[in-house]
Design a protein around this motif. Structure first.
Motif, short mmCIF file in Angstrom:
data_model
loop_
_atom_site.label_atom_id
_atom_site.label_comp_id
_atom_site.label_asym_id
_atom_site.label_seq_id
_atom_site.Cartn_x
_atom_site.Cartn_y
_atom_site.Cartn_z
N ILE A 29 -1.74 14.49 13.72
CA ILE A 29 -2.56 13.77 14.70
C ILE A 29 -2.66 12.31 14.26
O ILE A 29 -2.93 12.02 13.09
CB ILE A 29 -3.98 14.36 14.82
CG1 ILE A 29 -3.91 15.86 15.17
CG2 ILE A 29 -4.80 13.61 15.87
CD1 ILE A 29 -5.28 16.53 15.26
N THR A 41 -5.07 8.85 6.33
CA THR A 41 -5.33 7.81 7.33
C THR A 41 -5.37 6.40 6.71
O THR A 41 -6.04 5.50 7.23
CB THR A 41 -6.65 8.12 8.07
OG1 THR A 41 -7.62 8.56 7.12
CG2 THR A 41 -6.47 9.19 9.11
N ASP A 64 -2.11 6.57 17.08
CA ASP A 64 -1.01 5.68 17.47
C ASP A 64 0.23 6.08 16.63
O ASP A 64 0.66 5.31 15.77
CB ASP A 64 -1.45 4.24 17.15
CG ASP A 64 -0.45 3.21 17.58
OD1 ASP A 64 0.44 3.54 18.38
OD2 ASP A 64 -0.56 2.06 17.09
N THR A 70 6.92 3.68 -2.03
CA THR A 70 7.44 4.13 -3.33
C THR A 70 6.93 5.52 -3.67
O THR A 70 7.68 6.36 -4.18
CB THR A 70 7.00 3.12 -4.43
OG1 THR A 70 7.39 1.81 -4.01
CG2 THR A 70 7.60 3.44 -5.77
N GLY A 123 2.82 2.55 -1.24
CA GLY A 123 2.85 3.76 -0.41
C GLY A 123 4.25 4.27 -0.13
O GLY A 123 4.49 5.48 -0.13
N TRP A 168 4.16 -10.81 10.88
CA TRP A 168 3.56 -9.46 10.88
C TRP A 168 2.50 -9.39 9.80
O TRP A 168 2.57 -10.12 8.80
CB TRP A 168 4.67 -8.43 10.61
CG TRP A 168 4.18 -7.02 10.51
CD1 TRP A 168 4.04 -6.11 11.52
CD2 TRP A 168 3.79 -6.33 9.31
NE1 TRP A 168 3.58 -4.91 11.02
CE2 TRP A 168 3.41 -5.03 9.67
CE3 TRP A 168 3.71 -6.70 7.96
CZ2 TRP A 168 2.97 -4.08 8.75
CZ3 TRP A 168 3.25 -5.76 7.03
CH2 TRP A 168 2.89 -4.47 7.43
N GLY A 193 4.10 -10.89 1.26
CA GLY A 193 3.17 -10.91 0.13
C GLY A 193 1.76 -11.14 0.62
O GLY A 193 1.41 -10.78 1.73
#
Ligand SMILES: Cc1cc2nc3c(=O)[nH]c(=O)nc-3n(C[C@H](O)[C@H](O)[C@H](O)COP(=O)(O)OP(=O)(O)OC[C@H]3O[C@@H](n4cnc5c(N)ncnc54)[C@H](O)[C@@H]3O)c2cc1C
Length: 411
Positions: A30, A249, A33, A380, A378, A345, A307
């Protein structure tokens, strides 16, 4: 067969869903998005196995105010969030004491040493192994003093099994000819790698899971409740039940652990990047700019320059001046980098004060498991996290001591 809900479809939730599906469970994922542009989709793509030192190393705490004076520097706190950050900062200070930092280092070594063990089979199985480039990473320095200051950190890395090769500035330019004269020293780390596009990895993993019958539901879950025989999750659309629940999450996890009465010091550490689609320079591997704290990775979608660590909670809007500032920094090192327009981003790293993820059984409910807080690592640590969660769910013995990742450390 157990019915397990994995809440969160970032790289951590998807890797767990994959591993539990392979173990024979019935899995539902779940996410409010599921295919959205979250932190797992836009990161630098590095398999940064050499990052075994926590951010909270001895002495670092006193450097923080200096960094914060520069709003576009490597670390900043949004003024309207500074008071809210105090409990986390205090924990960060405690984590920077020598013995604590050493324990965090050892716990990071345990995870990163096993980063590839389950990642490679998973990537082969889902058909993305060609996107994993094990070409090593180059860490570069522009000053003797910067290089000297990192020697303790390198010594710890080497002691923990990280292979390194010292390079002079000229040797570093032999590896990466686009680097300019500014680079004085380098360290080559052959075990590091990168994926050619983190979005491709999460997209393929999700597609593979859907193809193999894993159910994806788009909904936001607002509470998790336990009953004697199962778990129920209250979404905006309906209530879901499962035998077990894994909470993955990311930076949004702490409000759901608080509901269980379990405190968790987790903050959003916003990072930024700019991806230049057709850059006028070419690099062959990830390059880490140690003093200025940014990285460049050659992805299929362009050259990604990323960075920054900005603490401002989950609700402050991004400040894309930081993405532009990173490109300007890159130009210092790459004299031929003239093309500066790219896609900007930013994403929320889920960061704990001791740089360790929470990979843990809930303290209050043995049907609830936590997998979040991976900060800078995360991608890795996705596959090793999935393995540890599977071992916890199946009560299997592990070759890794997981006590350092337990949520109990905050309670
Ligand atoms: C600039 C930058 C560069 C990075 N570079 C690297 C790198 O090179 N290598 C590396 O290993 N790591 C890197 N990272 C870190 C890495 O991206 C993260 O650690 C990792 O993506 C975290 O994954 P996650 O699955 O825990 O979180 P996320 O990807 O954020 O996924 C969490 C999911 O949970 C969902 N969710 C949250 N709350 C709810 C709710 N209540 N109900 C339903 N759904 C919910 C969200 O929609 C989201 O999809 C970088 C991060 C940044 C910002």
């Amino acid at each position: 067969m157990q019915n397990i809900i994995v809440l969160g479809a970032g790289i951590i939730g998807l890797s767990i869903a994959y591993t539990l599906y392979k173990a024979g469970d019935s899995i539902t994922v779940i996410d409010r998005d599921p295919a959205g542009d979250k932190v797992s989709f836009g990161n630098a793509g590095s398999i940064a196995v050499m990052e075994v030192n926590p951010a909270s190393v001895p002495g670092v705490f006193w450097k923080v105010p200096g960094w914060m004076l520069n709003p576009l520097g490597p670390l900043s706190v949004r003024p309207n969030y500074s008071l809210k950050l105090l409990p986390w900062l205090y924990r960060f200070y405690l984590a920077s004491k020598e013995q604590h930092a050493l324990r965090s280092h050892q716990a990071l070594v345990a995870l990163n040493t096993h980063a590839y063990r389950d990642m490679i089979p998973m990537f082969k199985d889902i058909g993305v192994i060609d996107a994993l480039k094990q070409k090593g990473a180059l860490v570069v320095y522009e000053s003797d003093i910067g290089f000297q200051q990192d020697q303790n950190m390198w010594a710890l890395r080497i002691k923990s099994g990280i292979i390194t090769e010292y390079l002079s500035g000229d040797d570093a330019r032999k590896y990466e000819p686009a680097l300019g004269e500014r680079v004085k020293h380098g360290m080559f780390v052959p075990q590091a790698g990168y994926v050619t596009d983190p979005k491709y990895i999460v997209d393929q993993l999700r597609t593979w899971l859907i193809k193999h019958g894993v159910k994806f539901i788009q909904d936001e879950v607002n509470s998790i409740q336990k009953s004697p025989n199962n778990m129920s999750l209250e979404g905006r659309k309906t209530v879901y039940t499962a035998d077990k629940v894994v909470l993955a999450t990311g930076a949004w996890s702490s409000c759901l652990t608080k509901q269980q009465g379990e405190k968790c010091y987790l903050e959003s550490e916003r990072g930024y990047n700019t991806t230049i689609r057709n850059p006028d320079i070419k690099i062959s591997r990830e390059i880490v700019f140690a003093e200025r704290k940014f990285v460049i990775t050659p992805l299929t979608c362009g050259l990604r320059i990323g960075g920054a660590a900005e603490f401002g909670g989950l609700n402050n809007p991004p400040n894309y001046k930081r993405s532009d500032a990173l490109v300007k920094l890159a130009q210092l090192y790459f004299p031929d980098l003239k093309q500066t327009i790219g896609t900007v981003w930013s994403g929320h790293r889920p960061s704990t004060p001791d740089s360790l993820p929470v990979i843990s059984r809930s303290m209050s409910c043995d049907r609830l498991f936590y997998a979040f807080g991976h900060g800078h690592l995360g991608l890795t640590q996705c596959a090793i996290t999935a393995r540890l969660i599977k071992e916890m769910i199946f009560n299997e013995t592990s070759d890794i001591d997981t006590s350092m990742y337990s949520i109990e450390r905050f309670n």
